[in-house]
Design a protein around this motif. Structure first.
Motif, PDB file in Angstrom:
ATOM      1  N   ILE A  74       5.170 -11.335 -13.324  1.00  0.00           N
ATOM      2  CA  ILE A  74       4.261 -10.348 -12.726  1.00  0.00           C
ATOM      3  C   ILE A  74       3.653 -10.900 -11.441  1.00  0.00           C
ATOM      4  N   LYS A  75       3.256 -12.167 -11.489  1.00  0.00           N
ATOM      5  CA  LYS A  75       2.690 -12.777 -10.276  1.00  0.00           C
ATOM      6  C   LYS A  75       3.730 -12.776  -9.149  1.00  0.00           C
ATOM      7  N   LEU A  76       4.974 -13.059  -9.494  1.00  0.00           N
ATOM      8  CA  LEU A  76       6.025 -13.040  -8.474  1.00  0.00           C
ATOM      9  C   LEU A  76       6.255 -11.629  -7.930  1.00  0.00           C
ATOM     10  N   ALA A  77       6.264 -10.655  -8.846  1.00  0.00           N
ATOM     11  CA  ALA A  77       6.518  -9.274  -8.420  1.00  0.00           C
ATOM     12  C   ALA A  77       5.447  -8.788  -7.454  1.00  0.00           C
ATOM     13  N   ARG A  78       4.236  -9.319  -7.606  1.00  0.00           N
ATOM     14  CA  ARG A  78       3.135  -8.940  -6.723  1.00  0.00           C
ATOM     15  C   ARG A  78       3.359  -9.484  -5.306  1.00  0.00           C
ATOM     16  N   CYS A  79       4.236 -10.483  -5.193  1.00  0.00           N
ATOM     17  CA  CYS A  79       4.396 -11.211  -3.924  1.00  0.00           C
ATOM     18  C   CYS A  79       5.751 -10.957  -3.266  1.00  0.00           C
ATOM     19  N   LYS A  80       6.289  -9.773  -3.390  1.00  0.00           N
ATOM     20  CA  LYS A  80       7.581  -9.504  -2.756  1.00  0.00           C
ATOM     21  C   LYS A  80       7.627  -8.134  -2.091  1.00  0.00           C
ATOM     22  N   VAL A  81       6.535  -7.394  -2.124  1.00  0.00           N
ATOM     23  CA  VAL A  81       6.570  -6.028  -1.580  1.00  0.00           C
ATOM     24  C   VAL A  81       5.680  -5.892  -0.349  1.00  0.00           C
ATOM     25  N   ARG A  82       6.195  -5.164   0.621  1.00  0.00           N
ATOM     26  CA  ARG A  82       5.357  -4.772   1.743  1.00  0.00           C
ATOM     27  C   ARG A  82       4.508  -3.575   1.315  1.00  0.00           C
ATOM     28  N   GLY A  83       3.435  -3.332   1.993  1.00  0.00           N
ATOM     29  CA  GLY A  83       2.621  -2.157   1.717  1.00  0.00           C
ATOM     30  C   GLY A  83       3.285  -0.896   2.239  1.00  0.00           C
ATOM     31  N   VAL A  84       2.830   0.250   1.746  1.00  0.00           N
ATOM     32  CA  VAL A  84       3.312   1.534   2.260  1.00  0.00           C
ATOM     33  C   VAL A  84       2.158   2.241   2.963  1.00  0.00           C
ATOM     34  N   VAL A  85       2.457   3.358   3.606  1.00  0.00           N
ATOM     35  CA  VAL A  85       1.398   4.030   4.368  1.00  0.00           C
ATOM     36  C   VAL A  85       0.564   4.940   3.457  1.00  0.00           C
TER      37      VAL A  85
END
Lengths: 187, 187, 187, 187, 187, 187
Positions: B176-187
């Motif tokens: 879960i911690k890793l999954a939090r650290c692989k996505v860019r934000g969206v608008v």
């Protein structure tokens, strides 16, 4: 939590994963889960999962059952935990309806070696959001997949399944809020 | 996340659900999950679930497999979501080991109408905590219960099961911690 | 915390201070600190420090040792405190290696009246970030500067110094997490 | 941030590290740093650092310069970062006043192998708090220590030193708040 | 909290509701409230209130007294509560100055059936922000409105009123911070 | 938000301001506001407002209309803002019912120089809480007070007033949550 099922088909191309999409289009004001069906085609430029971008793995499915979830807080880790729980619930609902056991690996669902789902969680400027798609068709997908139809759902049952999954999630979110409000602290 | 399995029996009476219990007794410094086996007897005065206190429903089991989880943040709602996911994982591990399908209702596990588990999540002054207990024996419990033994685990396998569940949880928390650290934000 | 030293030169122009830069380019998934060397030229349009923009003070150095830090939380004040501690650590490492005492003023390091460093902390949509640059050359800088070379480091030692600073920071962040997990609360 | 120096001696026994101690006794309403001098004797039952309790290492000094800091937020990790920065500042002030270089290891200060300081950060029900003590005397301490007197401060200068350290910290906290309010976000 | 009144007229077109507008233009570094007067015309593309966008209700007033508030935290719900309190304060100040009683409905102020105000609260990448406008003129507004002039303020008094409202808000924010720092916790 | 009006008299002695009081006694699970009437006598040892404790100002009223509010989050500053808004609402409801204008000073309500109310906001281990009391009788109070009866309410109307105030607050909290969920972010 607000629930909405869209009757007509809608193509998911990634732009639906944007803040207040539910409010802009369906007047849902507050935390919400929307489900709809339609093809799925997300170009690399629209993808939010940079691991997939790096792996050059665009998302494609001819037909999927989609869920868009929005929570109006800014804790992405919390929404990733919610996402994992949501994936668990999909597995539970499919078992209840078909007797078939999927396996969950993180935010993915598999039937044997075949992938049923795609899912991502991310932050918008005002909320956290989840997209999850379940294959209705397994044709022409970039990896070996299984579809809801192959799991035993008829085309007519797809949206009903979506609605049940959405209600199950909304109920659990309510139940979680209640569980937070019944315990005293410990030392 | 730190994992520890206690070899000897230990009675759970509610006082183990206190901050830094893992550090004080087992030198685990940081988020942790501990498992052990032993009887379970929580008097009303020690219970943190006030719904149970109001219902005058003390907790009792002659023998349980216990888990104590501690996360060093103060978001109880998030830890309730983690708890629900943890319960889902127990169900998944038991299926993998026995082929038996439990049903989850919130933070409870059932086999048919019989209850396998008790669980609670709460806040300490410095952390959030979860206790979960799985019946090893179903004798003399205040409600109809099923035990791990009845589900097919031998006495010798109990702690190994506990260790596997603990590892499964710790792995998911890392994931879960890793999954939090692989996505860019969206608008 | 993940550490990476980039072997080849890289120009810092401000665009490196963007979310997931470490993951996109170096596969670092999670909190990270990266160091590299290269020129530094940040145009006003790329600057995040609006005080410098207002003062019309672009950043320029022919050669710098750069650090890019990313923490996956959204508390900018906390990351500014981390930044100040990081600057203190650079001072400590340089003293240990050269016996020279720098003075710290907020997030700046000076040797006498000459400036060694630039630094900024900011928010991205999914994280907080720090950039710090230490002059390797003091030529043609917009303000009087001192360089690591003038402080006694040979060209060959620069990246080793960067690596040591990065490790020192990563170790302290770990140590801080541990320190948070060993105290009981007070009344 | 409010600053107060107490003129008379006061024994530190651990109970001063409690919420609103500054407000109850000195009418400081808001984030504050107080300094005073006096003996230090904290029994194991009063200690908040459970690592020390486990190691059976009570704290004792015949005379110390004490600091009690209170921040009215509940993020202990952030206050541990502040604590590390505070310890760095003490080192910087002592260098400026004496030319002597201490070494910092986490939240400890050493002169050679001798320990100058004790420090702890914790949570109260309404705030986070830091205690730091610097030896004025090195007699009869449980570990080898150095004192401010041995570092060159006369008895008369101790409270002035304390006042300067407190002001340095308060100024940095103000400067950190300002630094948080001058940057645009990045992508 | 920093206060600034702008002497010259300024048109509000929505772009003033952007992070650090107060710092970029008026060097206010930190939480701030700015007031000024000028026409108000916000096109649908600039509006942040999507309920108004959906209703196709652009904002227009020939002359308004404007307030731009910025708080450097990221809790939008908290800033909406602050906004409601701010609207209450405007009502209180107008009563004190004119003896006239407005009615507040959420973030709107009315005199009888006529609307005095527009207001919105939102998130920027680094802060939360509020815009509130009070009609100085009620001509040509898209809905029936009342103006400060009709409530009895002369043109000359408008900015003084704005200054008083801004001070009232800043004082209350200070008072709230103090109130947070005087209570012990309860069980 | 849950609302409950208690029919019988109840003395407020400070112990009602404890976490989950509404759940333990009235089965309200979640954010709640309760109103009841009864005498008010809070000894110094029970008071949470340390400013009052320091001033040796115990709270006493022969008869009051009480409100106990609980929000299940841990941001005390936010709950102080809510408290100020709640006090504003009481003023608005009393005006609507009686035409009388009270003045608000922070969390106090006055009619002329006479005090109508007491109020405090604090943290529990699992929530934030507000107590507000409005005098029904002004006899024997430690400071000059005004009562709801003197403001024109008959004894029979008191609980109805309490119910209306509670509903007004609950409605505004709902409206605030909605307002948070309709705006896009700005740059």
């Amino acid at each position: 939590m607000l629930i909405h099922t869209i009757g007509q088909e809608l193509k998911y191309d990634g732009r639906q994963l944007s803040s207040l999409w539910a409010f802009r289009n369906y007047r849902l004001q507050g935390d919400s889960i929307i489900c709809f069906r339609g093809p799925c085609q997300v170009e690399l430029t629209e993808m939010v999962d940079l691991a997939d971008v790096i792996a050059n793995a665009p998302i494609y499915s001819e037909s999927m059952l989609h869920f868009i979830i929005e929570h109006f807080d800014l804790d992405l880790e919390k929404t990733v935990v919610r996402q994992r729980l949501f994936i668990s619930q999909i597995k539970e609902v499919i078992y209840k309806r078909t007797g078939r056991i999927l396996s969950r690996q993180g935010d993915d669902l598999f039937y044997g070696n075949k992938k049923l789902s795609v899912s991502i969680a991310t932050l918008s400027p005002v909320s956290t959001m989840i997209h999850t798609g379940l294959n209705i068709s397994s044709r022409n997908t970039p990896v070996p997949t299984v579809s809801l139809v192959e799991l035993g759902f008829s085309e007519n049952e797809i949206l009903t399944l979506g609605q049940e999954i959405a209600e199950t999630y909304a109920n659990e979110i309510s139940s979680i809020k209640l569980a937070r409000c019944k315990v005293r602290g410990v030392v």
